[in-house]
Write a protein that holds these residues in place. Structure first.
Motif: not given
Length: 593
Positions: A227-256
């Motif tokens: 999702f973070m790799r393909t979505a138009n993420v600029f429509q949001w100001t903040t991206v919040v991971a709800v879960g364990g550390d693993g989902i934020l790992f996914e979020v950040l690596n999608g950005v990169f």
């Protein structure tokens, strides 16, 4: 304790009063409160006793406020008096279900006040209800309530306010909300309570603060990354991971995995709501900013969302033989990684799974052959290392507020001036109707070369050290032999009860590398594991040299691949083989309390 509160009230009294009004307790007409609002907060001054009592609600503890109206009561008539405080019902004016007979306007102020009862430091939710009924028309009472709301909202947003302009707020100046949050929720994290936790613990606070948001519920592994790799993420100001550390790992690596990764990092802030088994980053943030974490770990994280304080956070570039990834928490080989991966079958136990498997691994102790190298800090960097903090608690303000405070103005006060605009747009309450609840319905399209799908390109900052395939540079320290574990952390906590690197900060540009040699005894290892809950392992001296915790800028682990073992990055299992990591200070931004 009380002295601290009195000092704060004195500071508030010295600060310029922006608004002031006299209220009465609904059930006690002789109980008079003078309420003063300044840039520091809300001060309630009880003048009904011989000794004047002051209570302060800091602006830092207030998260939002709403103007509401009393709800129409069944079988009510014009001659009925207002119901008792405990049964007052209020609605948004646009609901059409309000009571036309009640001319009062209600301002609900939501605060989460720090309480310190000895060792029990926590935040209590408090609602201060100001009932405006001084005028003989609802519209006039509403304008006065709206004036208070506007000032409070502007203070919460950090806007400058001139007292001479406050009376203009009676015209109901629209309050612009420049935030929109995206929640990426993993419903299977921890014990599988993520969805219920979000609805019960997070949504009510967002509604009190009137923060708009969208929700995406993940349906398969790496959905958040895709999702973070393909979505138009600029429509949001903040991206919040709800879960364990693993989902934020996914979020950040999608950005990169985006060509515009740097623009994303510059424009979007990240946050985490803990509902996993480990929750290392959430615990780190609460610890470093002296915010109560237990027994309600989601509260501190959710308050950080609405208060929107931002801090830079280090990111570590990790390279294996086949992948490049980016990490925010830790990377490890050996004992702790074994415990993390092998205890997956006990996920339903939550964080207790780590304790049980630690005992199992201590009994069946393993060691691994390999080589560990690291780039140490230079002399200047060593001198700048933070000292061990002795701070164990937050500001000991001890304010005894009830769960709800309801105050009202005098009835039917004659209007003295024309402070109000004739135009009155009712209800400045931002409804959550605009929020989106969406689940993904697509099929699992996780990238996998064996299945013929294309592996995405990885962007991000380039390496500043020698390549993984190149010889170790001469200025690195090299250790070779057998190890029980090698674990690197760039946050203070690896889990809720694991204070791994007490001196670590979110943005210090330092990796803390723990090396446990195979000569360590089970007794030493047991002492080490027990010390992880308090950070005692970081202060105790090991004369044998079996256990060492060293600060560094980069490291390389080269295990003997003929043996079997686990290597993890942010708790995620990666290929077993050579791995190298280097830190980039302050590359991302995170919301903190």
């Amino acid at each position: 304790m009380a002295g601290s509160r009195e000092e704060k009230c004195e500071n508030l009294n010295q600060s310029e009063t922006l608004l002031e009004e006299t209220f009465y307790v609904l059930s006690k007409k002789k109980s008079v409160f003078r309420v003063k609002l300044s840039k520091l907060g809300l001060c309630l001054i009880n003048e009904s006793e011989e000794l004047i009592k002051e209570q302060l609600i800091s602006i830092n503890d207030i998260i939002g406020c709403r103007c509401l109206r009393s709800k129409k009561q069944k079988n009510s008539c014009a001659c009925q008096s207002l119901a008792r405080t405990s049964s007052i019902k209020v609605v948004d004016e646009k609901s059409g279900d309000h009571d036309d007979e009640d001319i009062s306007a209600y301002l609900y102020i939501y605060a989460y006040i720090l309480q310190n009862n000895g060792s029990n430091i926590h935040r209590d939710r408090t609602i201060i209800t100001l009932r405006f009924r001084s005028f003989d028309k609802y519209e006039d009472n509403y304008k006065e309530a709206q004036r208070w709301r506007t000032v409070i909202k502007k203070l919460l947003n950090g806007e400058s306010i001139e007292k001479k302009n406050i009376f203009e707020f009676g015209a109901i100046i629209p309050l612009k909300e420049d935030r929109r949050l995206l929640f990426l929720l993993n419903p299977k994290s921890g014990a599988g309570r993520g969805r219920a936790l979000f609805q019960k613990k997070v949504v009510p606070i967002l509604q009190e603060a009137e923060v708009p948001y969208d929700l995406q519920i993940t349906k398969y592994a790496n959905y958040a990354r895709e999702f973070m790799r393909t979505a138009n993420v600029f429509q949001w100001t903040t991206v919040v991971a709800v879960g364990g550390d693993g989902i934020l790992f996914e979020v950040l690596n999608g950005v990169f995995e985006r060509p515009d990764w740097l623009e994303v990092l510059n424009r979007i802030v990240f946050a985490i709501i803990p509902s996993g088994s480990g929750n290392g980053l959430a615990r780190t943030i609460a610890h470093q900013f002296s915010e109560p974490y237990h027994p309600h770990p989601t509260l501190a994280a959710t308050l950080a969302l609405v208060k929107r304080h931002v801090e830079p956070m280090d990111i570590v570039r990790v390279e294996t033989r086949s992948k490049i990834m980016f990490s925010f928490l830790s990377a490890g080989w050996g004992l702790l990684s074994d415990i993390d991966i092998e205890s997956e079958s006990l996920r339903m136990l939550g964080g207790q799974r780590f304790t049980l498997w630690s005992l199992a691994r201590l009994i069946g102790l393993r060691s691994y052959t390999g080589k560990v190298s690291y780039l140490p800090l230079d002399e200047r960097q060593q001198q700048q290392l933070p000292k061990m903090s002795t701070k164990t608690s937050v500001d000991p303000a001890n304010v005894d507020f009830p769960d709800e405070v309801l105050l009202e103005t005098a009835e039917m006060r004659t209007r003295l001036g024309s402070w109000y605009s004739a135009a009155s747009r009712r209800s400045a309450y931002f409804s959550m109707v605009g929020s989106v609840y969406q689940s993904t319905t697509g099929s699992n399209n996780e990238e996998d070369e064996e299945n013929g799908t294309k592996t995405p390109l990885v962007y991000g900052p380039g390496s500043q050290v020698a390549a993984l395939t190149a010889p170790v540079p001469d200025n690195w320290v090299c250790l070779e032999g057998q190890f029980v574990m090698v674990h690197a952390s760039y946050q203070s906590h690896l889990g809720e009860d694991c204070l791994f690197a007490p001196r670590s900060k979110l943005n210090d540009g330092i990796i803390w590398l723990l090396i446990v040699h195979a000569k360590a005894t089970r007794s030493q290892l047991l002492h080490f594991l027990l010390g992880l809950s308090t950070g005692a392992h970081a202060t105790s001296k090991d004369a044998s040299g079996s256990i060492e915790l060293v600060p560094c800028l980069a490291f390389r682990i080269e295990p003997d691949v003929s043996e079997q073992g686990y290597i993890t990055v942010d708790g995620e299992h990666v290929e077993y083989g050579p791995i190298q990591a280097e830190i980039f200070a302050g590359l991302s931004r995170i919301l903190v309390p």
